[in-house]
Design a protein around this motif. Sequence first.
Motif, PDB file in Angstrom:
ATOM      1  N   UNK A 112       0.821  -1.217   0.000  1.00 19.95           N
ATOM      2  CA  UNK A 112       0.000   0.000   0.000  1.00 19.95           C
ATOM      3  C   UNK A 112       0.856   1.269   0.000  1.00 19.95           C
ATOM      4  N   UNK A 113       1.817   1.367   0.889  1.00 15.94           N
ATOM      5  CA  UNK A 113       2.668   2.550   0.975  1.00 15.94           C
ATOM      6  C   UNK A 113       3.465   2.790  -0.294  1.00 15.94           C
ATOM      7  N   UNK A 114       3.960   1.709  -0.881  1.00 15.17           N
ATOM      8  CA  UNK A 114       4.734   1.844  -2.123  1.00 15.17           C
ATOM      9  C   UNK A 114       3.885   2.468  -3.219  1.00 15.17           C
ATOM     10  N   UNK A 115       2.715   1.900  -3.480  1.00 14.46           N
ATOM     11  CA  UNK A 115       1.898   2.387  -4.597  1.00 14.46           C
ATOM     12  C   UNK A 115       1.216   3.720  -4.302  1.00 14.46           C
ATOM     13  N   UNK A 116       0.651   3.880  -3.102  1.00 15.72           N
ATOM     14  CA  UNK A 116      -0.093   5.103  -2.804  1.00 15.72           C
ATOM     15  C   UNK A 116       0.837   6.265  -2.473  1.00 15.72           C
ATOM     16  N   UNK A 117       1.808   6.036  -1.623  1.00 11.39           N
ATOM     17  CA  UNK A 117       2.708   7.117  -1.211  1.00 11.39           C
ATOM     18  C   UNK A 117       3.889   7.279  -2.166  1.00 11.39           C
ATOM     19  N   UNK A 118       4.513   6.167  -2.545  1.00 10.70           N
ATOM     20  CA  UNK A 118       5.726   6.229  -3.356  1.00 10.70           C
ATOM     21  C   UNK A 118       5.503   6.468  -4.834  1.00 10.70           C
ATOM     22  N   UNK A 119       4.348   6.045  -5.342  1.00  2.26           N
ATOM     23  CA  UNK A 119       4.107   6.144  -6.786  1.00  2.26           C
ATOM     24  C   UNK A 119       2.968   7.079  -7.148  1.00  2.26           C
ATOM     25  N   UNK A 120       2.234   7.572  -6.177  1.00  4.46           N
ATOM     26  CA  UNK A 120       1.195   8.558  -6.455  1.00  4.46           C
ATOM     27  C   UNK A 120      -0.168   8.021  -6.843  1.00  4.46           C
ATOM     28  N   UNK A 121      -0.391   6.722  -6.697  1.00  5.29           N
ATOM     29  CA  UNK A 121      -1.720   6.185  -6.981  1.00  5.29           C
ATOM     30  C   UNK A 121      -2.698   6.664  -5.921  1.00  5.29           C
ATOM     31  N   UNK A 122      -3.950   6.781  -6.299  1.00  3.61           N
ATOM     32  CA  UNK A 122      -5.022   7.149  -5.374  1.00  3.61           C
ATOM     33  C   UNK A 122      -5.828   5.904  -5.058  1.00  3.61           C
ATOM     34  N   UNK A 123      -6.272   5.815  -3.824  1.00  5.78           N
ATOM     35  CA  UNK A 123      -7.076   4.679  -3.415  1.00  5.78           C
ATOM     36  C   UNK A 123      -8.456   4.772  -4.054  1.00  5.78           C
ATOM     37  N   UNK A 124      -8.963   3.654  -4.538  1.00  7.24           N
ATOM     38  CA  UNK A 124     -10.292   3.599  -5.138  1.00  7.24           C
ATOM     39  C   UNK A 124     -11.027   2.368  -4.618  1.00  7.24           C
ATOM     40  N   UNK A 125     -12.313   2.340  -4.813  1.00  5.01           N
ATOM     41  CA  UNK A 125     -13.089   1.143  -4.522  1.00  5.01           C
ATOM     42  C   UNK A 125     -12.918   0.191  -5.695  1.00  5.01           C
ATOM     43  N   UNK A 126     -12.751  -1.048  -5.415  1.00  6.45           N
ATOM     44  CA  UNK A 126     -12.583  -2.045  -6.474  1.00  6.45           C
ATOM     45  C   UNK A 126     -13.129  -3.362  -5.967  1.00  6.45           C
ATOM     46  N   UNK A 127     -13.245  -4.303  -6.847  1.00  4.76           N
ATOM     47  CA  UNK A 127     -13.709  -5.630  -6.485  1.00  4.76           C
ATOM     48  C   UNK A 127     -12.805  -6.688  -7.073  1.00  4.76           C
ATOM     49  N   UNK A 128     -12.843  -7.855  -6.474  1.00  2.09           N
ATOM     50  CA  UNK A 128     -12.016  -8.974  -6.926  1.00  2.09           C
ATOM     51  C   UNK A 128     -12.799 -10.256  -6.748  1.00  2.09           C
ATOM     52  N   UNK A 129     -12.834 -11.058  -7.765  1.00  2.00           N
ATOM     53  CA  UNK A 129     -13.500 -12.347  -7.722  1.00  2.00           C
ATOM     54  C   UNK A 129     -12.463 -13.431  -7.928  1.00  2.00           C
ATOM     55  N   UNK A 130     -12.268 -14.286  -6.943  1.00  3.62           N
ATOM     56  CA  UNK A 130     -11.324 -15.399  -7.064  1.00  3.62           C
ATOM     57  C   UNK A 130     -11.933 -16.466  -7.963  1.00  3.62           C
ATOM     58  N   UNK A 131     -11.263 -16.781  -9.044  1.00  8.18           N
ATOM     59  CA  UNK A 131     -11.767 -17.773  -9.994  1.00  8.18           C
ATOM     60  C   UNK A 131     -11.206 -19.158  -9.712  1.00  8.18           C
ATOM     61  N   UNK A 132     -10.138 -19.217  -8.950  1.00  6.89           N
ATOM     62  CA  UNK A 132      -9.531 -20.491  -8.592  1.00  6.89           C
ATOM     63  C   UNK A 132      -9.644 -20.643  -7.072  1.00  6.89           C
ATOM     64  N   UNK A 133     -10.196 -21.725  -6.642  1.00  3.78           N
ATOM     65  CA  UNK A 133     -10.354 -21.967  -5.213  1.00  3.78           C
ATOM     66  C   UNK A 133      -9.045 -22.476  -4.630  1.00  3.78           C
ATOM     67  N   UNK A 134      -8.696 -21.988  -3.455  1.00  7.87           N
ATOM     68  CA  UNK A 134      -7.493 -22.466  -2.755  1.00  7.87           C
ATOM     69  C   UNK A 134      -7.704 -23.880  -2.280  1.00  7.87           C
TER      70      UNK A 134
END
Length: 135
Positions: A112-134
């Motif tokens: 999180x710190x690398x991308x948001x603080x170090x690279x300037x990305x902004x946090x957004x709402x997103x979703x993720x669907x796991x297609x492969x079961x562990x």
Amino acid sequence: MTIDYEWRGDVDNTALNALHADGFGHPVAATDWRTRLERHSLGWVCAREDARLVGFVNVAWDGGVHAFLLDTVVARDRRSQGVGAALVAAAADGARAARCEWLHVDFEEHLRGFYLDGCGFKETAAGLLALKQSP
């Protein structure tokens, strides 16, 4: 330490498989990166110190205005030296030059710190669907 960053740089499958294994902590695979990148990517950035591959990021896209970072990896002995942030900046430049308007990334919590603080990305709402079961 002089590191060169190259958009759509020459990809050596053996070197990239070794870097990927080092960076993500898994056995060295035999992935045909060159074919995969040519088929599915807008571009990628290779970071080299002399002839040694020390960093890599893949930029996939939707064929329009959205680009996506994948497989951002830096050699363990080159971490915390700005290599990752420079890779992401070069990837953003390449996507911008291709007229993309958005650069997306998803990441594990410890990055999180690398991308948001170090690279300037902004946090957004997103979703993720796991297609492969562990197992």
